[in-house]
Structures are given as structure tokens and as C-alpha cells.
Design a protein around this motif. Structure first.
Motif, PDB file in Angstrom:
ATOM      1  N   PRO A  86       5.282   3.635  33.791  1.00 54.60           N
ATOM      2  CA  PRO A  86       3.976   4.078  33.302  1.00 54.60           C
ATOM      3  C   PRO A  86       2.822   3.158  33.760  1.00 54.60           C
ATOM      4  CG  PRO A  86       5.597   4.237  31.552  1.00 54.60           C
ATOM      5  CD  PRO A  86       6.254   3.504  32.690  1.00 54.60           C
ATOM      6  N   SER A  87       3.081   1.857  33.826  1.00 54.60           N
ATOM      7  CA  SER A  87       2.048   0.920  34.320  1.00 54.60           C
ATOM      8  C   SER A  87       1.726   1.204  35.778  1.00 54.60           C
ATOM      9  CB  SER A  87       2.511  -0.531  34.183  1.00 54.60           C
ATOM     10  OG  SER A  87       2.635  -0.884  32.845  1.00 54.60           O
ATOM     11  N   VAL A  88       2.770   1.489  36.565  1.00 53.85           N
ATOM     12  CA  VAL A  88       2.564   1.813  37.979  1.00 53.85           C
ATOM     13  C   VAL A  88       1.737   3.087  38.101  1.00 53.85           C
ATOM     14  CG1 VAL A  88       3.706   2.465  40.144  1.00 53.85           C
ATOM     15  CG2 VAL A  88       4.660   0.618  38.745  1.00 53.85           C
ATOM     16  N   CYS A  89       2.070   4.100  37.306  1.00 54.61           N
ATOM     17  CA  CYS A  89       1.328   5.367  37.354  1.00 54.61           C
ATOM     18  C   CYS A  89      -0.143   5.164  37.003  1.00 54.61           C
ATOM     19  CB  CYS A  89       1.964   6.398  36.417  1.00 54.61           C
ATOM     20  SG  CYS A  89       3.570   6.967  36.982  1.00 54.61           S
ATOM     21  N   ASN A  90      -0.416   4.337  35.995  1.00 54.79           N
ATOM     22  CA  ASN A  90      -1.810   4.043  35.632  1.00 54.79           C
ATOM     23  C   ASN A  90      -2.540   3.362  36.782  1.00 54.79           C
ATOM     24  OD1 ASN A  90      -1.636   5.124  33.064  1.00 54.79           O
ATOM     25  ND2 ASN A  90      -1.044   3.191  32.116  1.00 54.79           N
ATOM     26  N   ALA A  91      -1.893   2.404  37.421  1.00 54.64           N
ATOM     27  CA  ALA A  91      -2.509   1.704  38.549  1.00 54.64           C
ATOM     28  C   ALA A  91      -2.752   2.661  39.714  1.00 54.64           C
ATOM     29  CB  ALA A  91      -1.630   0.538  38.996  1.00 54.64           C
ATOM     30  N   LEU A  92      -1.817   3.565  39.939  1.00 54.74           N
ATOM     31  CA  LEU A  92      -1.974   4.536  41.019  1.00 54.74           C
ATOM     32  C   LEU A  92      -3.179   5.446  40.783  1.00 54.74           C
ATOM     33  CD1 LEU A  92       1.747   5.477  41.679  1.00 54.74           C
ATOM     34  CD2 LEU A  92       0.201   4.278  43.248  1.00 54.74           C
ATOM     35  N   MET A  93      -3.383   5.831  39.543  1.00 54.08           N
ATOM     36  CA  MET A  93      -4.544   6.674  39.225  1.00 54.08           C
ATOM     37  C   MET A  93      -5.847   5.914  39.488  1.00 54.08           C
ATOM     38  SD  MET A  93      -3.062   9.387  38.749  1.00 54.08           S
ATOM     39  CE  MET A  93      -4.064  10.653  38.033  1.00 54.08           C
ATOM     40  N   ARG A  94      -5.840   4.629  39.181  1.00 59.75           N
ATOM     41  CA  ARG A  94      -7.040   3.816  39.444  1.00 59.75           C
ATOM     42  C   ARG A  94      -7.236   3.622  40.951  1.00 59.75           C
ATOM     43  NH1 ARG A  94      -5.572  -0.862  35.832  1.00 59.75           N
ATOM     44  NH2 ARG A  94      -7.154  -2.025  36.964  1.00 59.75           N
ATOM     45  N   LEU A  95      -6.148   3.383  41.684  1.00 56.76           N
ATOM     46  CA  LEU A  95      -6.252   3.239  43.142  1.00 56.76           C
ATOM     47  C   LEU A  95      -6.696   4.548  43.792  1.00 56.76           C
ATOM     48  CD1 LEU A  95      -3.113   1.045  43.888  1.00 56.76           C
ATOM     49  CD2 LEU A  95      -5.520   0.374  44.192  1.00 56.76           C
ATOM     50  N   TYR A 109     -10.372   4.798  43.827  1.00 60.03           N
ATOM     51  CA  TYR A 109     -10.952   3.979  44.904  1.00 60.03           C
ATOM     52  C   TYR A 109     -10.633   4.544  46.288  1.00 60.03           C
ATOM     53  CZ  TYR A 109     -12.103   0.178  41.679  1.00 60.03           C
ATOM     54  OH  TYR A 109     -12.650  -0.591  40.676  1.00 60.03           O
ATOM     55  N   ASP A 110      -9.971   5.688  46.325  1.00 62.29           N
ATOM     56  CA  ASP A 110      -9.573   6.331  47.572  1.00 62.29           C
ATOM     57  C   ASP A 110      -8.641   5.437  48.402  1.00 62.29           C
ATOM     58  OD1 ASP A 110      -9.510   8.477  49.379  1.00 62.29           O
ATOM     59  OD2 ASP A 110     -11.076   7.556  50.605  1.00 62.29           O
ATOM     60  N   MET A 111      -7.786   4.688  47.708  1.00 59.83           N
ATOM     61  CA  MET A 111      -6.813   3.828  48.394  1.00 59.83           C
ATOM     62  C   MET A 111      -5.483   4.542  48.585  1.00 59.83           C
ATOM     63  SD  MET A 111      -8.028   0.681  48.860  1.00 59.83           S
ATOM     64  CE  MET A 111      -9.464  -0.244  48.387  1.00 59.83           C
ATOM     65  N   VAL A 112      -5.184   5.498  47.686  1.00 59.41           N
ATOM     66  CA  VAL A 112      -3.934   6.260  47.768  1.00 59.41           C
ATOM     67  C   VAL A 112      -4.201   7.717  47.418  1.00 59.41           C
ATOM     68  CG1 VAL A 112      -2.442   4.302  47.151  1.00 59.41           C
ATOM     69  CG2 VAL A 112      -3.266   5.837  45.353  1.00 59.41           C
ATOM     70  N   LYS A 113      -3.274   8.552  47.857  1.00 64.19           N
ATOM     71  CA  LYS A 113      -3.227   9.947  47.411  1.00 64.19           C
ATOM     72  C   LYS A 113      -1.979  10.037  46.555  1.00 64.19           C
ATOM     73  CE  LYS A 113      -5.658  11.808  51.325  1.00 64.19           C
ATOM     74  NZ  LYS A 113      -5.645  12.659  52.501  1.00 64.19           N
ATOM     75  N   TYR A 114      -2.173  10.513  45.332  1.00 68.05           N
ATOM     76  CA  TYR A 114      -1.049  10.540  44.400  1.00 68.05           C
ATOM     77  C   TYR A 114      -1.248  11.617  43.352  1.00 68.05           C
ATOM     78  CZ  TYR A 114       1.937   9.222  40.492  1.00 68.05           C
ATOM     79  OH  TYR A 114       2.843   9.243  39.463  1.00 68.05           O
ATOM     80  N   GLU A 115      -0.205  12.373  43.123  1.00 66.21           N
ATOM     81  CA  GLU A 115      -0.126  13.319  42.021  1.00 66.21           C
ATOM     82  C   GLU A 115       1.155  12.997  41.263  1.00 66.21           C
ATOM     83  OE1 GLU A 115      -2.545  15.361  41.185  1.00 66.21           O
ATOM     84  OE2 GLU A 115      -3.675  14.787  42.976  1.00 66.21           O
ATOM     85  N   LYS A 116       1.119  13.152  39.968  1.00 63.00           N
ATOM     86  CA  LYS A 116       2.278  12.835  39.141  1.00 63.00           C
ATOM     87  C   LYS A 116       3.537  13.516  39.686  1.00 63.00           C
ATOM     88  CE  LYS A 116       2.951  11.918  34.292  1.00 63.00           C
ATOM     89  NZ  LYS A 116       2.503  12.162  32.948  1.00 63.00           N
ATOM     90  N   TYR A 117       4.635  12.761  39.698  1.00 67.10           N
ATOM     91  CA  TYR A 117       5.946  13.207  40.166  1.00 67.10           C
ATOM     92  C   TYR A 117       6.009  13.468  41.676  1.00 67.10           C
ATOM     93  CZ  TYR A 117       6.340  13.920  35.155  1.00 67.10           C
ATOM     94  OH  TYR A 117       6.305  13.750  33.795  1.00 67.10           O
ATOM     95  N   SER A 118       5.090  12.887  42.430  1.00 69.71           N
ATOM     96  CA  SER A 118       5.137  13.070  43.881  1.00 69.71           C
ATOM     97  C   SER A 118       5.163  11.715  44.587  1.00 69.71           C
ATOM     98  CB  SER A 118       3.933  13.892  44.359  1.00 69.71           C
ATOM     99  OG  SER A 118       2.746  13.148  44.207  1.00 69.71           O
TER     100      SER A 118
END
Length: 160
Positions: free
Chosen positions: A48-57, A60-69
Motif C-alpha cells: 500500500p505504501s508503494v501504491c501511494n508513492a506511485l500515485m504521487r509519482l 509528477y509525470d514520472m510514471v504511468k500507473y493504474e491500480k493492479y497494472s
């Protein structure tokens, strides 16, 4: 204590987010895809901490991420990850090869220092390492003397 914020590609990232983007970048160099569980395992953080960080990144347009992908690192993320990793590596090389610090300890120290290394200090440290390696490979007397002196257990700094 305030979290450190460093300018990378005009985006301000906390030290924690810098660690995440560096880890994502490192994983992307080794693996075909980056998964939440890979980041979680490598950083020893909860999913869950990783998922929160991914949403923040993602903000910032650092990553493309959707839950469970899978995670896709963007061009901006690649540049940031590369710069952060480069700084960590430079500090690590200095600690291990010049100061003769154990690899594990040097890795921990470098991970902390990388967030505070300004561009001008990084540039000077990098130039010093280049000079040091050149002189070391040339068997220059001062490098031999330096290595001999640093093997002593005595400290020669005066108490303040």
C-alpha cells in the motif's frame, strides 16, 4: 525536520519519492516490467505504501500507473532516476574506493547523502574521483601515501 526537496527536471520530489523513482529506474534496467511487489521487496516497504508513492509519482509525470497494472517509467522519470542513481553511485565510489568504507555501510550512507548533494558539489566530487582514478592508475606517490595514512586507526582531527 522538513523533508528534503531536490530539483530534478523542475519537479520537487521528497527524499522518499526520490528513493522510489531511483528504485523503479533500477528495476526497469534489469527487468522487462516493473511491478508493485518488485518495488515493495527491494525497498522493504508495504505494497500500500508503494501504491501511494506511485500515485504521487504519477502526479509528477514520472510514471504511468493504474491500480493492479505494471508500472511504466516516463521519460521524465528515466531522467530523474538516472540522475539520482548517478549521484548515489558517485558517493558510493568515493566512500568505498577513496575512504575505504565497507560496501554495505557505504551503500547505506550514499543512500542518505544523495538527497542533499547539490549540483556543484556533485560536479566537484565527480571531478575529484576522475582525478583520483587517473592518479591511482598512474601509480602516483601521493595516492600511495594517502592510502598508507588512511589505514592508520588514529584520527588527527583536533577537538573543538
Amino acid at each position: 525536520m522538513k523533508k528534503n526537496k531536490m530539483r530534478i527536471n523542475s519537479s520537487k520530489l521528497t527524499s522518499s519519492l526520490e528513493d522510489y523513482i531511483r528504485t523503479i529506474y533500477s528495476i526497469s534496467l534489469r527487468e522487462k516490467v516493473v511491478r508493485v511487489k518488485d518495488i515493495s521487496r527491494e525497498m522493504k516497504r508495504s505494497m500500500p505504501s508503494v501504491c501511494n508513492a506511485l500515485m504521487r509519482l504519477k502526479e509528477y509525470d514520472m510514471v504511468k500507473y493504474e491500480k493492479y497494472s505494471f508500472i511504466t517509467i516516463t521519460e521524465k522519470g528515466i531522467k530523474a532516476g538516472y540522475e539520482i542513481l548517478k549521484r548515489k553511485h558517485c558517493i558510493f565510489e568515493f566512500l568505498v574506493n577513496v575512504l575505504n568504507i565497507d560496501d554495505n555501510k557505504a551503500g547505506e550512507i550514499a543512500c542518505g547523502i544523495e538527497h542533499y548533494l547539490t549540483d556543484d558539489v556533485y560536479e566537484k566530487l565527480s571531478r575529484f574521483l576522475t582525478f583520483y582514478y587517473y592518479e591511482n592508475n598512474s601509480n602516483k606517490d601521493w595516492v600511495f601515501r594517502y592510502k598508507k595514512v588512511t589505514n592508520f586507526n588514529e584520527l588527527h582531527c583536533q577537538d573543538i
